[in-house]
Design a protein around this motif. Structure first.
Motif: not given
Length: 646
Positions: A32-57
């Motif tokens: 799942i992580s690899l698929k999201v990272i690949a999507l972010e690379k394709h769109l050239k932007t960050t979609l999800i922020h990861r902070e202290n084991n928490k995530i938000h869009l």
């Protein structure tokens, strides 16, 4: 970007957790992580922020979520639509048929498909103009079946006989129990039940008796009832009736064959074979399941044939081509009994007209038949050469003359397309000598005049006998013109002997004071055949094949109809004794022919090389025969009728 990346991102957005998203999509968390990272690379932007084991869009993530949810919904609707289409296609079946297939047969095949696959399926029917069109459509459509009167030999299409019906006489009285069959003429004055008025069975019966010059009104004491009710009435109250009977299904009433109606009506179910090794599908299930076919007489009548143009809707103007009327000219010999099953019988039974009607309906040309009665072969060969005839029936000597004469080996020369009848023991011709001559041996014909129809079977037999007795060069031959209706034998009165074929030899013997030569020997074998003008056969192969199919059906009629000799006598004017002598039970060797269409090329070769004599002076020395034998027309006729090779 692919759909799995989009679905991985949307799952993480919905659950707020990579672990829950992985569980929902049945994937591992790293995947799942690899698929999201690949999507972010394709769109050239960050979609999800990861902070202290928490995530938000991110702001881009929220925008992407809104748009991608709409995209996924559209894709799911698209997939659902085409899934339903595929399911619907699997439930849609088409039955291809010709116009002359009975509506009750169509109805029962539809019921058979529904009962085998379930009522949720949908069936359609499509009327075709020919059997070939049915086969071509079945090759392209695996969810389809065909109904045809003919078995197909296509490698891609399988066929199965589903009904074998015949008009039979049903009865309850014991008076008929000792009979195996009955003539139609015996039923015309009896009280008889016939199929219901305006029913399909009655229409078929009318068509079947029309070639005999009969109509339904000729049954003077008839009553019309439903065929289902007919058997009950006969069983409970007695009487007789004519109805279509499935010969494979037992009946509540007794039944016997009506001689003139003995030709069965077969119906074949056709389907696509599929590829070898494939798993059986619903198509195979329908094809192999038992079909309890029952003919129904109260179903709507046969639909008229529609042209291809009228079957298709089009806004463009249609150019109508005027059909061309063509006449098929056939030379036959009505009183040459060896040939009447393939000539006069076909004409009287209406068999060729039926086959030609099918060709006329499916083409721009309208064909009709013209039957021309000859007494011998010579004028027929002349007619073929001058394009005055298209098809003719001639004997072995004329066929050999044709094969050894180079003048017939051109584009308009005749070709041999079938045998008609054979006699493995001889010709059946007779050599007759005047009764006032005491010595009745062949040697007495030396330096004598002999009358014979030139190019006839008797001509060949005479030359063979003269040559065997070494008097060929000393005899003088004159032609008997049998085409002269009034006095065909007048020019033979000054002849010391006459050679002629049956039944004319009997007529000469009885009416003109001749007696049979004692030591005459017959040719080793004899045969008659069908020849066609080569150019005509090339241009109109369907017509030639239609003629051969009518011959095959006529032979079936002759062999299976006990009253056939009686009918042939009435149609030819030759008494039953002579017809039975030539075509009936074999009691001796010579004079008995049997209908047989197989071309025996070894017979032709032996006849031309060892028996055939070109004229009374010189034996033929031709070493190379013309290529006159064409077997493919007969092969096609047999294939069309679902018959195996001889």
């Amino acid at each position: 970007m692919d759909l799995s990346q989009i679905k991985a991102f949307l799952a993480v957005s919905e659950f707020g957790s990579f672990t829950k998203a992985a569980k929902f999509l049945h994937l591992s968390q790293p995947s799942i992580s690899l698929k999201v990272i690949a999507l972010e690379k394709h769109l050239k932007t960050t979609l999800i922020h990861r902070e202290n084991n928490k995530i938000h869009l991110s702001e881009s993530g929220r925008y992407a979520q809104e748009k991608l949810e709409h995209v996924v919904k559209q894709i799911e609707e698209l997939e659902h639509y085409f899934d339903n289409q595929e399911k619907q296609n699997k439930l849609n079946y088409t039955i291809y048929h010709e116009s002359d297939v009975s509506m009750s047969a169509l109805k029962q095949v539809i019921l058979h498909i529904e009962s085998t696959l379930g009522e949720e399926i949908t069936t359609h029917t499509f009327q075709c103009n020919s059997e070939q069109e049915i086969i071509d459509l079945l090759k392209k459509d695996t969810n389809a079946f065909g109904l045809s009167r003919y078995k197909t030999d296509s490698n891609e299409i399988k066929s199965r006989l589903i009904t074998d019906e015949e008009f039979m006489l049903v009865y309850s009285d014991d008076d008929l129990s000792n009979k195996e069959s009955i003539d139609l003429c015996e039923l015309l004055s009896k009280r008889v039940f016939l199929p219901e008025l305006h029913s399909e069975s009655l229409h078929l019966l009318e068509t079947r008796i029309r070639p005999f010059g009969l109509d339904i009104t000729d049954f003077t004491k008839r009553s019309h009832v439903s065929e289902k009710l007919m058997e009950e009435l006969i069983r409970d109250a007695g009487g007789i009736g004519i109805k279509l009977c499935n010969t494979k299904v037992p009946s509540n009433c007794k039944r016997i064959r009506v001689n003139e109606l003995s030709t069965p009506y077969g119906l074949f179910l056709l389907a696509h074979k599929g590829k070898q090794g494939e798993q059986p599908n619903s198509n195979d299930l329908v094809f192999s399941a038992d079909l309890n076919y029952q003919f129904e007489d109260n179903y709507p009548p046969i639909l008229p044939r529609l042209s291809k143009a009228s079957q298709k809707q089009s806004n463009s103007p249609i150019t109508v081509k005027h059909s061309e009327n063509k006449v098929l000219k056939i030379g036959i010999q009505n009183r040459t009994i060896q040939t009447v099953v393939s000539g006069r019988a076909i004409q009287k039974l209406g068999l060729l007209d039926s086959f030609i009607a099918e060709i006329s309906d499916s083409s721009q040309n309208q064909f009709s038949t013209k039957w021309i009665d000859y007494k011998s072969a010579a004028p027929m060969l002349k007619g073929l050469k001058e394009s005055e005839l298209d098809i003719a029936i001639i004997g072995d000597y004329a066929i050999s003359h044709m094969a050894t004469n180079q003048s017939y080996n051109d584009e308009n020369g005749p070709i041999l397309i079938s045998f008609v009848s054979i006699n493995p023991y001889g010709s059946g011709s007779s050599l007759l000598i005047r009764k006032d001559i005491k010595e009745t041996e062949l040697k007495n014909l030396k330096n004598n005049i002999i009358a014979v129809p030139f190019l006839s079977t008797a001509h060949g037999s005479l030359l063979y006998n003269l040559n065997q007795n070494n008097i060929l060069s000393s005899a003088r031959l004159i032609n008997i013109s049998l085409e002269n209706q009034k006095t065909p034998f007048d020019n033979s009165m000054d002849a010391g002997a006459v050679a002629c074929f049956t039944p004319f030899d009997h007529i000469i013997s009885a009416e003109h004071h001749y007696q049979k030569v004692e030591d005459e020997v017959s040719t080793p074998f004899a045969f008659y055949g069908v020849v066609a003008r080569r150019q005509f056969a090339v241009q109109q192969p369907d017509i030639v094949i239609a003629f051969l199919k009518s011959m095959l059906c006529s032979n079936y009629w002759f062999k299976n109809t006990t009253s056939s000799i009686q009918h042939l006598s009435r149609w030819t004017g030759v008494d039953m004794f002579h017809i039975n002598y030539i075509l009936g039970e074999r009691h001796g060797k010579d004079g008995h022919y049997q209908p047989d269409m197989k071309i025996r090329e070894d017979w032709i070769e032996e006849y031309t090389e060892k028996i055939f004599i070109e004229n009374q002076r010189n034996k033929s020395t031709v070493s190379k025969r013309s290529s006159i034998v064409q077997t493919e027309y007969l092969d096609s006729a047999m294939r069309d009728l679902g018959m195996t090779k001889f």
